[in-house]
Every structure is written in structure tokens, then in C-alpha cells.
Scaffold this active site. Structure first.
Site, PDB file in Angstrom:
ATOM      1  CG  HIS A 229      -2.053  -1.120   0.813  1.00 12.50           C
ATOM      2  ND1 HIS A 229      -1.966  -2.388   1.337  1.00 12.50           N
ATOM      3  CD2 HIS A 229      -3.081  -1.135  -0.058  1.00 12.50           C
ATOM      4  CE1 HIS A 229      -2.937  -3.124   0.832  1.00 12.50           C
ATOM      5  NE2 HIS A 229      -3.628  -2.400  -0.015  1.00 12.50           N
TER       6      HIS A 229
ATOM      7  CD  GLU B 228      -8.536  -9.783  -2.682  1.00 20.54           C
ATOM      8  OE1 GLU B 228      -7.590  -9.017  -2.951  1.00 20.54           O
ATOM      9  OE2 GLU B 228      -9.464  -9.437  -1.933  1.00 20.54           O
TER      10      GLU B 228
ATOM     11  CG  ASP C  16      -4.151  -9.504  -1.654  1.00 23.35           C
ATOM     12  OD1 ASP C  16      -3.115  -9.622  -0.985  1.00 23.35           O
ATOM     13  OD2 ASP C  16      -5.023  -8.655  -1.413  1.00 23.35           O
TER      14      ASP C  16
ATOM     15  CB  CYS D 177      -9.388  -3.431  -9.215  1.00 16.75           C
ATOM     16  SG  CYS D 177      -9.631  -4.697  -7.964  1.00 16.75           S
TER      17      CYS D 177
END
Ligand code: PEP
Ligand code: MG
Length: 575
Positions: free
Chosen positions: A192, A433, A457, A504
Site C-alpha cells: 500500500h 484474489e 493478492d 483492479c
């Protein structure tokens, strides 16, 4: 001193040269403390000195930014008034003198009571005040501990931020004027901190081991966020090369920008939908016109940087704001994804040995059903204001989806019973994911309205390589045929049912990734705002037949490295 070169992960493209600045965020750690009567005056003395030191800091900062950044000047002035507030001051003194609390505990609790009240308010302006109160409280506690300020605004010149890790809550330090580039010791391209850096358009190299020790504060460093290199004390030829690359990069950015306002269409005329990945509150209105919707609203950002859970009303107003900003365009709201590298200190979750394999996202929500129910109610209500799609993260199979949908129906019935308006049926889909969800995609596609593939992921789970851990960087390969085969399978399964598939994960925002995904028949890509222009440009040059051929080729390759090299070569013209 000889130039030294260090390698890391190319996490956000671009080039920068400047002095290293060690950023070590202050984290208060306060626990209840009772003092003896004779210590109370001493504690009042500590508190008064800390308050004075904090006041001086704020005054210096305010003077410094008043001219260059009057808005920030106003915020700092507001912080000064909070600090000098007579009622708060009296409460703190009273707690020390009468209740015999240690100064730190008295500060923590006195501020805390106001913070909690503000956070619960329905007025967004009051809620913002909670963040200001927290800032002042932490400054005061830091001064009480005698720790120096690490304020970026105190820097005369922009700096290269060197830090162990950048957390979502550190986003506030990412001031483009002050931060030329970011170097972290941990993390990889899809963690992140990397996503944050890319969102703000700041070049970043992550996972440079021991960066804080290797790059002394104040020393000049050259950062190449495109290749993932850091040069300490660059020599003249390295500077010259840097200037050349920087010029090239700037002209490419300009060229890409020409594509921003147009829809994404491939060279052979196929339309690809481009969506935005959003953290709450990051939306800049003009971006809405450049995209077809929001493919991923990471709602967890609403839960961070605060001390208790956001209420239903608060969530409703946040989601409504985004939905309204997008007009009738689709907004995919993902339910809370906490766990893994995102923690909520106030939830006091048990420590886990393997947080990425633990109670994360939907699993955590199942363990705390009230948390999910509040969010689902807010989504159902917000759906009235736009075109909402609801998406569950970390779905491992049909059972998870059914369970989540049952909770949604329950919430809908409750709202109807309470006479509260909620949206008509909206599409309910899943993030793919977890490998099991990809493998079972044919059966999931019967019950989910859409799928959105989270390649960040999916890659880590398929290849058993922690996306945060630089030590296993060579195993974390999004273009590995094993990952691509699964994406192909999901694309086919949902395609057969006529249900949309989006990607995404960060792969969608990489021109090479976009090319291979189009080759796997994906026609919806969701990405950070900084990726929109480069991806649109790349797609305009891409022939879908070529993309399909390349995708087929890499799916039958033996290794991730081979696939990556092949795509880099074949699609070099897209970069
Ligand atoms: C992903 O896993 O690809 C994804 C988009 O979700 P996040 O990065 O928030 O885990
Ligand atoms: Mg994910």
C-alpha cells in the site's frame, strides 16, 4: 566519497535528486499511570514545559508556511488555539492534581474524550476537527518525551524521504512540494505504500534494505523510480544520465497527457473501460471526466487515522459523496479490507503469525458481523445516490459469497422495516484474489454479478510470496504463467455467463499488464489516477489480436522470468 548504487523495487516511476531525509514517524505509546501525591507538581511542570515547546514549534512552523501556504498556516493557527484552549488545559491539570494521573495519561485521556466525541459527529467539519485534535495531542506527547520534531515543513529545501515503511496514515506527509522521492526499507510494488506513492505521482523505490543506515541524512541521493535504483553521492556522469532520463520522462508524461480526456480505444478499435481505484477522500473532480467509473473504492481508508469505527451516517455521507461525484457512472464499493498490512489499532485484534493468511477482510468481517452490517446498511442507503456496485474482498468460494449476500439481504430487510430508503437491487460481486475463488470461478460466476481480479493478492497467494517482503521479491511475479492462467480462467468463466470481469490490481495500471489483460479478453481495467494516461496511450497503440497472441504465448511459458522478459521485449513500444 565514491558513488554507491542500491537496488530496490521500482514502485512509482520518475526521477529525483536531493538530500536524504530520515522520516521516523512519532507514535505515542501511553498507558494508564497513577502518580504519588508528591509527584503531581513535577508532572504539571513537565506538562507546562511540553505545552510551551509545542507552542513554539507551531509558531515557528506557522511563520514559515504563512506566505507560501496560507491554508496550512490557518491549520497551524487552529492547532495553536487547540493547544492553548483553557478548558482542555484545566482538565489536564485537574486530572494530574486531583486524580493523580501521570501527565501523559492525563493528556491522552483529556484529548481523547474530545476526539471520540468529534469522530462520532455527523457534521463532516467536526469530524475533521478530530484529526486536528489528534495532531496536537501527539505533538504535545512528543514534546513531553523530549523528542525532536521531524516536520517536513521545517525543511528549507525539498527532500528525498527515507523511511522504514510508509503507512496509509502517513499519506499526509506526501507533499509534492517537499518530497522529491520516497525510499523505503520494506515493501514491494503492490504494497500500500507503493500504491500511495503512485497516487501522488512521487517517484519511489521500495524495499531498499537498510536504507536508513546506508543513506545518511543530508547526503545527496539520486532516485530512479522507473528502474528501482538509488545512487548515493552520484558522480558527474550519473548526474548527466539522470538529467537526460528526467527530460525524457517529462516529455513522455506530457505526451501521455494528450490521451487523458479521450476514451481508451485499442489500435483496432476495441473499447476498454478505464476505472479509478480510490481511497476515500482522494478524489479530484476533473479525474471523473477521464474515466468510466470507479472500479475499486478501498473503504478501509475511512477506518484508518481515527480512534473508533466510523458510524453508519458517516459512511453514508462518504459513499454518497463519491457516488454523486461520479454522476451516473459506476462506483464499485469494496467492503472493509482490514488485516494483512492494514491494521486498526482501536479494534485490538489478536496478533497473528501470518496476518495475510489470517482473519483478514471478509473473514474479519464475519468475525465481527456488526462491523460489516453497519457498512452494508450505509452502502444500501448510499446506493440511492448513484450507480453502486458492491464488492466483497478475500472471498474464498461460493460459501463466503452466499454468507455475505445473506447479511446484505438481512440489512435490506431491516432498513425496509425501519422505513429507511435504500437502493433497488444493485450488482453484487467479488474480488478474485484467493486462488480457490479463481479455480472455482465457473461456479462462482453463477452467483456473483461480476468479478474484479485483485492481482496484487492473487500473485502473492498463487506464488506463496509475501507482497511486502523484499526477501522474496524474485518469487513475486505478477506475469508468472500460473497467475495469468488463473486470470484467463476467471475471464472465460465469467465471460461465458455474460458477466463483467475487471482487474483492479496494480497490473491493470501497468501498460504491459494492461496489454496482456486485454489479450486475456478483459475489457475493464481499474487503476490509480496516475496510470490512466500511460495506459490509455499504450492501449491506443495495441492491436488486440497481437495482445491475444502474446497472452497465449506467455500462458504456455515455463517461468515467470521468461514471461516477463518476453512481454518487456514484445511490448517495449507501449512503455
Ligand atoms: C489486490 O489485491 O489486487 C487489490 C486490488 O486489493 P488490495 O491491494 O487493496 O489488497
Ligand atoms: Mg487485495
Amino acid at each position: 566519497m565514491m558513488a554507491e548504487v542500491f537496488c530496490g523495487v521500482a514502485a512509482s516511476p520518475g526521477y529525483a535528486l536531493g538530500p536524504a531525509f530520515h522520516y521516523v514517524p512519532y507514535e505515542p505509546s501511553v498507558s494508564p499511570s497513577i502518580i504519588e501525591n508528591r509527584q503531581s507538581q513535577e508532572n504539571i511542570g513537565y506538562y507546562s514545559a511540553a505545552r510551551e515547546a509545542a507552542r513554539e514549534e507551531l509558531e515557528t512552523l506557522r511563520r514559515r508556511v504563512d506566505k507560501s501556504d496560507p491554508e496550512r498556516g490557518k491549520i497551524l493557527a487552529a492547532h495553536q488555539s487547540i493547544l492553548m484552549d483553557a478548558v482542555l488545559d484545566e482538565e489536564i491539570r485537574d486530572r494530574v492534581l486531583s486524580d493523580l494521573w501521570g501527565a501523559d495519561w492525563a493528556i491522552w485521556e483529556s484529548y481523547g474524550a474530545y476526539i471520540r466525541r468529534m469522530e462520532g459527529a455527523s457534521d463532516p467539519l467536526l469530524r475533521e476537527r478530530a484529526a486536528d485534535l489528534r495532531d496536537v495531542r501527539d505533538r504535545l506527547l512528543r514534546c513531553l518525551e523530549g523528542q525532536p520534531s521531524k516536520e517536513l515543513s521545517l525543511m528549507d529545501t525539498p527532500v528525498v524521504l527515507v523511511t522504514r515503511d510508509l503507512r496509509p496514515s502517513d499519506a499526509a506527509v506526501l507533499d509534492r512540494q517537499k518530497v522529491l522521492a520516497i525510499i523505503t526499507e520494506t515493501g514491494g510494488a503492490t504494497c500500500h505504500s507503493a500504491i500511495l506513492a503512485r497516487c501522488s505521482g512521487i517517484p519511489a523505490v521500495l524495499g531498499v534494505e537498510n536504507a536508513l543506515a546506508l543513506l545518511p541524512a543530508g547526503e545527496e541521493v539520486l532516485v530512479d523510480g522507473t528502474e528501482g535504483r538509488v545512487v548515493l553521492q552520484p558522480d558527474e556522469s550519473q548526474r548527466e544520465e539522470f538529467r537526460r532520463s528526467q527530460r525524457l520522462f517529462a516529455s513522455r508524461v506530457q505526451e501521455n497527457a494528450r490521451f487523458l480526456a479521450f476514451p481508451a480505444i485499442t489500435a483496432d478499435g476495441e473499447r476498454v473501460k478505464i476505472h479509478l481505484n480510490l481511497g476515500t477522500g482522494q478524489l479530484k473532480p476533473p479525474e471523473v471526466n477521464h474515466v468510466d467509473g470507479a472500479g475499486l473504492l478501498r473503504t478501509e481508508f475511512l477506518y484508518l487515522e481515527r480512534e473508533d469505527l466510523p458510524s453508519e451516517e458517516e459512511q453514508l455521507s462518504a459513499y454518497r459523496q463519491v457516488l454523486e461525484a461520479f454522476g451516473g457512472k459506476e462506483v464499485t464499493v469494496r467492503t472493509l479490507d482490514i488485516g494483512g498490512d492494514k491494521q486498526l489499532p482501536y479494534l485490538e485484534l489478536p496478533r497473528e503469525e501470518n496476518p495475510f493468511l489470517g482473519s483478514r477482510a471478509l473473514r474479519l468481517c464475519f468475525d465481527h458481523p456488526d462491523l460489516l452490517k453497519t457498512q452494508l446498511r450505509a452502502c444500501l442507503r448510499a446506493g440511492v445516490y448513484g450507480s453502486l456496485r458492491l464488492m466483497f474482498p478475500m472471498v474464498s468460494g461460493v460459501d463466503d459469497l452466499r454468507r455475505a449476500k445473506r447479511m446484505l439481504t438481512q440489512c435490506r430487510l431491516e432498513l425496509e422495516r425501519e422505513g429507511i430508503a435504500c437502493a433497488e437491487d444493485f450488482p453484487v460481486g467479488i474480488m478474485v484474489e484467493i486462488p480457490s475463488a479463481a479455480i472455482m470461478a465457473d461456479l462462482i460466476a453463477e452467483e456473483a454479478d461480476f468479478a474484479s481480479i485483485g492481482t496484487n493478492d492473487l500473485t502473492q497467494y498463487v506464488l506463496a510470496a509475501d507482497r511486502m517482503n523484499p526477501a522474496v521479491r524474485q518469487y513475486y511475479r505478477p506475469f508468472h504463467p500460473a497467475v495469468l492462467r488463473l486470470i484467463a480462467q476467471v475471464s472465460r468463466s465469467f465471460g461465458k455467463k455474460g458477466k463483467p470481469v475487471c482487474v483492479c490490481g496494480e497490473m491493470a495500471g501497468d501498460p504491459l499488464g494492461a496489454a496482456v489483460l486485454v489479450g486475456l479478453d478483459i475489457r475493464q481495467l481499474s487503476m490509480n489516477s496516475a496510470s490512466v494516461a500511460p495506459v490509455k496511450r499504450a492501449l491506443s497503440l495495441l492491436d488486440t489480436r497481437d495482445a491475444r497472441e502474446a497472452a497465449q504465448a506467455v500462458c504456455s511459458m515455463a517461468t515467470g522470468e521468461e514471461a516477463e522478459l518476453y512481454l518487456r521485449k514484445r511490448f517495449a513500444y507501449l512503455l
